[in-house]
Design an enzyme around this catalytic site. Structure first.
Site, mmCIF file in Angstrom:
data_model
loop_
_atom_site.group_PDB
_atom_site.id
_atom_site.type_symbol
_atom_site.label_atom_id
_atom_site.label_comp_id
_atom_site.label_asym_id
_atom_site.label_seq_id
_atom_site.Cartn_x
_atom_site.Cartn_y
_atom_site.Cartn_z
ATOM 1 N N GLY A 11 6.581 -13.112 -5.627
ATOM 2 C CA GLY A 11 6.778 -12.353 -4.400
ATOM 3 C C GLY A 11 6.755 -13.222 -3.165
ATOM 4 O O GLY A 11 5.693 -13.449 -2.579
ATOM 5 N N ARG A 35 11.764 -12.110 -7.565
ATOM 6 C CA ARG A 35 12.755 -11.353 -8.346
ATOM 7 C C ARG A 35 14.174 -11.690 -7.892
ATOM 8 O O ARG A 35 15.071 -11.849 -8.709
ATOM 9 C CB ARG A 35 12.471 -9.852 -8.198
ATOM 10 C CG ARG A 35 13.378 -8.968 -9.042
ATOM 11 C CD ARG A 35 12.973 -7.513 -8.899
ATOM 12 N NE ARG A 35 13.039 -7.076 -7.510
ATOM 13 C CZ ARG A 35 14.145 -6.644 -6.904
ATOM 14 N NH1 ARG A 35 15.296 -6.619 -7.566
ATOM 15 N NH2 ARG A 35 14.123 -6.260 -5.647
ATOM 16 N N SER A 130 -6.666 -9.355 3.309
ATOM 17 C CA SER A 130 -6.506 -8.796 4.645
ATOM 18 C C SER A 130 -6.340 -9.889 5.683
ATOM 19 O O SER A 130 -6.924 -10.959 5.582
ATOM 20 C CB SER A 130 -7.721 -7.936 5.016
ATOM 21 O OG SER A 130 -7.571 -7.401 6.316
ATOM 22 N N LYS A 184 -11.229 -2.985 -0.158
ATOM 23 C CA LYS A 184 -10.101 -3.206 0.758
ATOM 24 C C LYS A 184 -9.616 -1.882 1.352
ATOM 25 O O LYS A 184 -9.257 -1.798 2.531
ATOM 26 C CB LYS A 184 -8.951 -3.893 0.003
ATOM 27 C CG LYS A 184 -7.650 -4.051 0.806
ATOM 28 C CD LYS A 184 -7.855 -4.840 2.107
ATOM 29 C CE LYS A 184 -6.556 -5.411 2.654
ATOM 30 N NZ LYS A 184 -5.538 -4.413 2.960
ATOM 31 N N HIS A 187 -12.019 -0.926 4.007
ATOM 32 C CA HIS A 187 -11.717 -1.811 5.136
ATOM 33 C C HIS A 187 -10.575 -1.229 5.960
ATOM 34 O O HIS A 187 -10.642 -1.134 7.186
ATOM 35 C CB HIS A 187 -11.351 -3.202 4.620
ATOM 36 C CG HIS A 187 -10.630 -4.069 5.604
ATOM 37 N ND1 HIS A 187 -9.281 -3.907 5.906
ATOM 38 C CD2 HIS A 187 -11.039 -5.114 6.368
ATOM 39 C CE1 HIS A 187 -8.914 -4.784 6.806
ATOM 40 N NE2 HIS A 187 -9.961 -5.545 7.098
ATOM 41 N N ASN A 188 -9.493 -0.819 5.282
ATOM 42 C CA ASN A 188 -8.342 -0.289 5.997
ATOM 43 C C ASN A 188 -8.652 1.041 6.665
ATOM 44 O O ASN A 188 -8.138 1.333 7.745
ATOM 45 C CB ASN A 188 -7.158 -0.132 5.034
ATOM 46 C CG ASN A 188 -6.494 -1.454 4.705
ATOM 47 O OD1 ASN A 188 -7.114 -2.501 4.797
ATOM 48 N ND2 ASN A 188 -5.246 -1.413 4.322
ATOM 49 N N GLU A 191 -10.395 0.228 9.733
ATOM 50 C CA GLU A 191 -9.364 -0.281 10.640
ATOM 51 C C GLU A 191 -8.656 0.882 11.350
ATOM 52 O O GLU A 191 -8.431 0.840 12.569
ATOM 53 C CB GLU A 191 -8.365 -1.102 9.831
ATOM 54 C CG GLU A 191 -7.176 -1.649 10.588
ATOM 55 C CD GLU A 191 -6.187 -2.311 9.650
ATOM 56 O OE1 GLU A 191 -4.985 -1.969 9.711
ATOM 57 O OE2 GLU A 191 -6.613 -3.151 8.830
ATOM 58 N N ARG A 445 -21.537 32.878 1.329
ATOM 59 C CA ARG A 445 -20.971 32.599 0.012
ATOM 60 C C ARG A 445 -21.594 33.495 -1.057
ATOM 61 O O ARG A 445 -20.910 33.966 -1.977
ATOM 62 C CB ARG A 445 -21.175 31.125 -0.359
ATOM 63 C CG ARG A 445 -20.423 30.154 0.537
ATOM 64 C CD ARG A 445 -20.709 28.699 0.200
ATOM 65 N NE ARG A 445 -20.099 28.324 -1.056
ATOM 66 C CZ ARG A 445 -20.778 27.945 -2.137
ATOM 67 N NH1 ARG A 445 -22.113 27.905 -2.097
ATOM 68 N NH2 ARG A 445 -20.170 27.620 -3.251
#
Length: 482
Positions: A11, A35, A130, A184, A187-188, A191, A445
């Site tokens: 990649g 690719r 990141s 991760k 983390h995002n 963010e 309830r």
């Protein structure tokens, strides 16, 4: 004898190119494959010219060019492409070889892939990376998880290419199977929250205080010197100071925000595990609302509200906004860490919470001076149940609370939406409340669904049902938690 590579990478998009340049700069020979194979030649004749790269034009060539145990890292689009490349690699690998997914994969996929790859006698790592293209080139935050036996083989590479803070790498082993990608994801999510909080501070200064971009640039420059020192405050300063033909570019950008899904994944995971991740959830919804631009334009001509008017001390109110931003930021991390704690129980991960904060101190989007205090909090008390209970963060919230409340109430009174500021404050007030109105909710309830309730005058764990109308009978539902 043919020279072999230390690691292979599939990649060669922006992140891939920058990451392999980082690896090569740190002394590693990298086998590169894409690719679309013409990208390989373009890279080795361009940015990679004269450097220690081995071009590969097929999966077979990639694998045969690597030292054992082979380490193949993928930086491809999350989802089916990852599974496709795994299936292409497996027939060419041998027991003990390692497949690494460095993309933004959803952690359940990483759990599944770890099990699948291990069933073939191979090892798998799913790692968060990141920092964007700059981080990839100069030192990202790296959060690996998966097959623990793979870690010693990739540790020297990952830790040498990661960001370094105070002599420590912003990379360490997170935990089994999907732990790295879960961290991760959180983390995002944080963010998302940080960015929304900054945007709300900007909106208040712009719409209520009438400040232009140049004035706000000065405010964010000052904020970046203190408690709020961080990458996102720094780039906001730069954005507000950027002009095009003498005019602030930021004011020419359409107010519709995009998202790639990691913030949504964080909110959905929180709902699944019953963790009130309110600030991040509101940040995701704020982006969704921004995308309804055409509807908002129509609504703005029909729906009414107060016209923003400010008559107080402008300098003091800017300080109030700073305090609201700092206090809300603490809430965002407190909620994120609460989700990490629950996930550790749910998925049987052993997470080092202080080490996670250390991994976020450099190289990543949420990097800030603030994170060192989280590391210290968990070093002092590894069993800390919520960051708000740490003495440092309690003191900071206490100091910021008055300005935080003034900011939220002033924004509300002037019709300025502050979903992240206000949800953070509501969470704080809810978390510090010994008693919440859920007693009435449980009664409701039980009234309509016979879901039962516990009593304050009886031992915990005993459940009761009341025939509230005299017509419902005495049979109670067994679905108390529905």
């Amino acid at each position: 004898m043919k020279k072999l590579g230390d690691i292979g990478l599939i990649g060669l998009a922006v992140m891939g190119e920058n990451l392999v340049l980082n690896m090569e700069r740190n002394g590693y020979t990298v086998v590169v494959y894409n690719r679309t194979v013409d990208k390989v030649e373009k890279f080795v004749q361009g940015r990679g010219k004269g450097k220690n790269f081995i071009p590969a034009h097929s999966i077979e060539e990639l694998v045969s060019s690597l030292e054992r145990p082979r380490k193949v890292m993928m930086l491809v689009k999350a989802g089916k492409p990852v599974d496709d490349f795994i299936d292409q690699l497996i027939p060419h690998l041998e027991p003990g070889d390692i497949i690494i997914d460095g993309g933004n994969s959803h952690f359940p996929d990483t759990i599944r892939r770890t099990k699948y790859v291990e069933s073939k006698g191979l090892l798998f790592i799913g790692t968060g990376v990141s920092g964007g293209e700059e981080g990839a080139l100069n030192g990202p935050s790296i959060m690996p998880g998966g097959s623990a036996l793979a870690w010693p083989h990739v540790k020297p590479i990952f830790q040498s290419i990661s960001a370094q803070v105070d002599g420590l790498p912003c990379c360490d082993w997170v935990g089994n199977d999907g732990a790295g990608h879960f961290v991760k994801m959180v983390h995002n999510g944080i963010e998302y929250g940080d960015m929304q909080l900054i945007c709300e501070a900007y909106q208040i200064m712009k719409s209520l205080l009438g400040m232009d971009a140049a004035e706000m640039h000065e405010v964010f420059a000052e904020w970046n010197k203190g408690d709020l020192d961080s990458y996102l405050i720094e780039i906001t300063r730069d954005i507000l100071g950027y002009t095009e033909n003498g005019e602030a570019l930021v004011e020419k950008i359409l107010d519709t925000a995009g998202q790639k899904g990691t913030g949504k994944w964080t909110a959905v995971s929180a709902l699944d595990m019953g963790i009130p991740l309110t600030l991040i959830g509101e940040s995701v919804f704020a982006r969704c609302l921004s995308a309804q631009k055409d509807e908002r334009v129509i609504a703005s001509k029909i729906l009414s509200g107060p016209k923003p008017v400010f008559s107080g001390d402008k300098k003091q109110f800017i300080e109030d906004i700073r305090q609201a931003l700092y206090a809300s930021k603490i809430i965002s991390y407190a909620q994120g860490y609460a989700l990490l704690r629950e996930a550790a129980v749910e998925y049987k991960w052993v997470l080092n919470y202080g080490e996670i904060a250390q991994m976020w101190r450099g190289g990543c989007i949420i990097r800030s001076a603030f994170l060192g205090k989280i590391t210290s909090a968990f070093k002092t008390n590894p069993d800390l149940i919520n960051l708000l209970l740490d003495p440092f963060f309690k003191e900071k919230i206490d100091a910021a609370q008055a300005g935080w409340r003034r900011t939220v109430s002033t924004a509300f009174n002037n019709g300025i939406p502050v979903p992240a500021f206000s949800s953070a404050l509501s969470y704080y007030d809810g978390y510090r409340s010994e008693r919440l109105p859920a007693n009435l909710l449980q009664a409701q309830r039980d009234y309509f669904g016979a879901h039962t309730y516990e009593r304050t005058d009886k031992p915990r764990g005993e459940f009761f049902h009341t025939n509230w109308t005299g017509r419902g009978g005495d049979t109670a539902s067994s679905t108390y938690s529905v």
